[in-house]
Scaffold this motif. Structure first.
Motif, mmCIF file in Angstrom:
data_model
loop_
_atom_site.group_PDB
_atom_site.id
_atom_site.type_symbol
_atom_site.label_atom_id
_atom_site.label_comp_id
_atom_site.label_asym_id
_atom_site.label_seq_id
_atom_site.Cartn_x
_atom_site.Cartn_y
_atom_site.Cartn_z
ATOM 1 N N ARG A 51 0.775 -1.110 0.113
ATOM 2 C CA ARG A 51 -0.043 -0.057 0.122
ATOM 3 C C ARG A 51 0.866 1.419 0.053
ATOM 4 O O ARG A 51 0.591 2.273 -0.779
ATOM 5 N N PHE A 52 1.860 1.264 0.753
ATOM 6 C CA PHE A 52 2.700 2.326 0.912
ATOM 7 C C PHE A 52 3.456 2.548 -0.417
ATOM 8 O O PHE A 52 3.768 3.517 -1.044
ATOM 9 N N ALA A 53 3.807 1.557 -1.246
ATOM 10 C CA ALA A 53 4.584 1.614 -2.584
ATOM 11 C C ALA A 53 3.710 2.070 -3.474
ATOM 12 O O ALA A 53 4.110 3.074 -4.273
ATOM 13 N N LEU A 54 2.452 1.916 -3.652
ATOM 14 C CA LEU A 54 1.664 2.317 -4.734
ATOM 15 C C LEU A 54 1.252 3.767 -4.219
ATOM 16 O O LEU A 54 1.092 4.935 -5.254
ATOM 17 N N GLN A 55 0.938 4.166 -2.920
ATOM 18 C CA GLN A 55 0.542 5.552 -2.664
ATOM 19 C C GLN A 55 1.903 6.384 -3.032
ATOM 20 O O GLN A 55 2.055 7.639 -3.485
ATOM 21 N N PHE A 56 3.205 6.057 -2.569
ATOM 22 C CA PHE A 56 4.236 6.733 -2.789
ATOM 23 C C PHE A 56 4.555 6.820 -4.362
ATOM 24 O O PHE A 56 4.925 8.075 -4.896
ATOM 25 N N LEU A 57 4.294 5.845 -5.039
ATOM 26 C CA LEU A 57 4.602 5.987 -6.479
ATOM 27 C C LEU A 57 3.563 6.990 -7.221
ATOM 28 O O LEU A 57 3.643 7.892 -8.109
ATOM 29 N N GLN A 58 2.428 7.115 -6.635
ATOM 30 C CA GLN A 58 1.470 8.138 -7.082
ATOM 31 C C GLN A 58 1.709 9.537 -6.540
ATOM 32 O O GLN A 58 1.547 10.498 -7.255
ATOM 33 N N SER A 59 2.239 9.642 -5.368
ATOM 34 C CA SER A 59 2.770 10.996 -4.913
ATOM 35 C C SER A 59 3.946 11.686 -5.910
ATOM 36 O O SER A 59 3.898 12.594 -6.207
#
Length: 512
Positions: A51-59
């Motif tokens: 979850r962190f990985a994809l939110q980070f990528l989106q950011s």
């Protein structure tokens, strides 16, 4: 891209590592991502990490739409989880939310708002599993492979000798035997891991910093990270060099100069570091002879030629999906003159999974059907959607053209993590890391650097993260005074003879 010790290392050369994700270009699926169903509980490190990985990528996609990116979420997550172990109150609450810890781990205790035990246990299990030796069966397979390879070499050598002697029938018979041996070797090799994965944590604390025993024990037992006492206050540059050398060694020299000059100062009290290194070969390699220059549309429009790998896949998994994430029923036949993606939803994507030897780690490639659709695709991604897609992929024949690529990226994560909800940890007036030390601390920097190279043989990737901590109040110390004269307003001047004091010229400047 730039955005506003007795260290312990572990190595993996076996098929026991199922849940570590090295993401953004290299995504290692958790075991349940390749199985029939997910686990019953989401109270685990894998889901939080993804979850962190994809939110980070989106950011970072929002912050820098047109730039190449590569990062390791597990490296960032590990370094910040170690730091979270020493946080209390709102500092801990914000850090846990930013790291996407499951809501089920929240407690009613405002001082310790997260029950970290499940995460901690899984971290321990992951690190300990990396230290296991190969099983007896794997060892036997390795020995058998060595014997078969020796036999293949002898058979090929003897076949060549017979051919030179014009004994073609005997030579042909041995060539057929050599082919059978090669097939046997290739099949056995698939059951033995051919990848290398190193993970290492380290903690560096200033000699003057009193560190809580519970914090030290937790990091030593659950993160395999021992605290190294160093002299930040007296010689910060030497300690910065030592940490960079440790990172370089842990990442096989792929991550150098993680901490740039000025990152570590005499005020630095602690650095928590994580390093990850991966090298894996494809289960079904690309052939270099099939690599040719092919067009690539930079930013979806600017065409250029790049070295592009090609192969027909018969054992890899494939799927196509609509813009809302639903599986698209890819046709099994098309009219002879139709485009390969004719009829595909223009706002959807194709997904393929390419395995590394051993079968535990793979690369997922997500290709939007629309040349300009990557930004939109990234914003729709979630851990749950990736899991669903992974479970929907099917083995089928397909062809793939994939550019060779090599990326490097460096991030100052302070601004990005703040935008994701982690505020107090970076503020000297608000941070609460009293579980680390009775001396007030706050995070002054979080630095992340990553590297990946993909070619015909496989993938090499590395990443490192450092959390730099400083005292909440500057310590009183004598420092050199350097006077300044800034002539930014009207001034007078004179010219005089130094030995006699004779003034030769006098003047003033009112405007220029």
């Amino acid at each position: 891209m730039q955005l506003p010790f007795n260290p312990s290392a572990t190595k993996l050369t076996r098929r026991s590592f199922q849940q570590l994700a090295i993401s953004a270009g290299l995504l290692a699926l958790p075991r349940w991502g390749m199985a029939d169903s997910p686990p019953n509980s989401d109270d685990n490190l894998t889901i939080a990490n993804n979850r962190f990985a994809l939110q980070f990528l989106q950011s970072i996609e929002t912050a820098a739409h047109a730039e190449n990116e590569v990062f390791s979420p597990i490296s960032i997550e590990s370094a910040l989880l170690m730091t979270l172990e020493g946080a209390h109150e709102n500092t801990a609450a914000e850090m846990g939310s930013t790291l996407c810890l499951p809501a089920s781990l929240k407690t009613k205790d405002s001082r310790d708002p997260w029950a970290l035990e499940p995460i901690r246990k899984e971290m321990t299990a992951i690190l300990r599993s990396l230290q296991r030796s190969d099983s007896i069966n794997e060892s036997r397979t390795t020995e058998k492979l060595a014997t078969l390879r020796q036999e293949l070499e002898k058979t090929n050598r003897r076949a060549a000798q017979l051919a030179q002697q014009q004994k073609y029938n005997e030579s042909q018979a041995l060539s057929l035997k050599a082919m059978a041996l090669a097939d046997q070797i290739n099949e056995l090799a698939k059951s033995v891991d051919q990848y290398k994965l190193n993970i290492a944590n380290s903690i560096w604390a200033d000699n003057s910093l009193p560190v809580e025993h519970e914090f030290q024990n937790t990091l030593a037992q659950d993160y395999d990270a021992a605290i190294e006492n160093v002299n930040f206050s007296g010689d910060p540059e030497t300690q910065r060099t030592r940490i960079n050398e440790w990172v370089s060694t842990a990442t096989e020299q792929k991550i150098k100069e993680l901490l740039s000059v000025g990152t570590v100062t005499s005020q630095t009290q602690m650095v928590l570091a994580n390093a990850v290194y991966f090298h894996g070969t494809w289960e079904d390699p690309f052939q270099e002879s099939q690599t040719t220059p092919k067009p690539f549309f930079n930013l979806g429009s600017n065409q250029t030629l790049v070295s592009t790998m090609f192969k027909y896949c018969t054992s890899s998994r494939y799927g196509a999906f609509t813009s809302d994430g639903k599986l698209f029923n890819s046709p099994s036949t098309l009219p002879e003159d139709a485009e390969p993606t004719a009829g595909y939803p223009q706002s959807g994507c194709q997904v393929v999974e390419l395995n590394y030897n051993g079968g535990d780690l793979s690369m997922m490639i997500l290709l939007p059907t629309n040349r300009n659709g990557l930004g939109s695709l990234i914003q729709t991604l979630s851990a749950e959607r990736i899991e669903s897609w992974a479970n929907s992929l099917e083995k089928r024949d397909f062809r793939i053209e994939l550019p060779k690529f090599k990326l490097e990226a460096k991030y100052d994560l302070k601004e990005l993590l703040t935008s994701m909800g982690m505020h107090d940890a970076f503020q000297a007036s608000a941070a609460d890391f009293s579980a680390i030390s009775p001396q007030g601390l706050f995070i002054s920097e979080v630095i992340h650097k990553a590297f990946i190279e993909v070619n015909e043989k496989g993938t090499e990737a590395a990443a490192a993260t450092a959390v730099v901590m400083a005292p909440t109040s500057a310590q009183i110390a004598d420092i050199p005074f350097v006077p300044e004269l800034i002539a930014d307003h009207p001034f007078a001047f004179l010219i005089r003879h130094r030995h006699t004091g004779l003034i030769l010229f006098v003047g003033k400047v009112e405007q220029l």
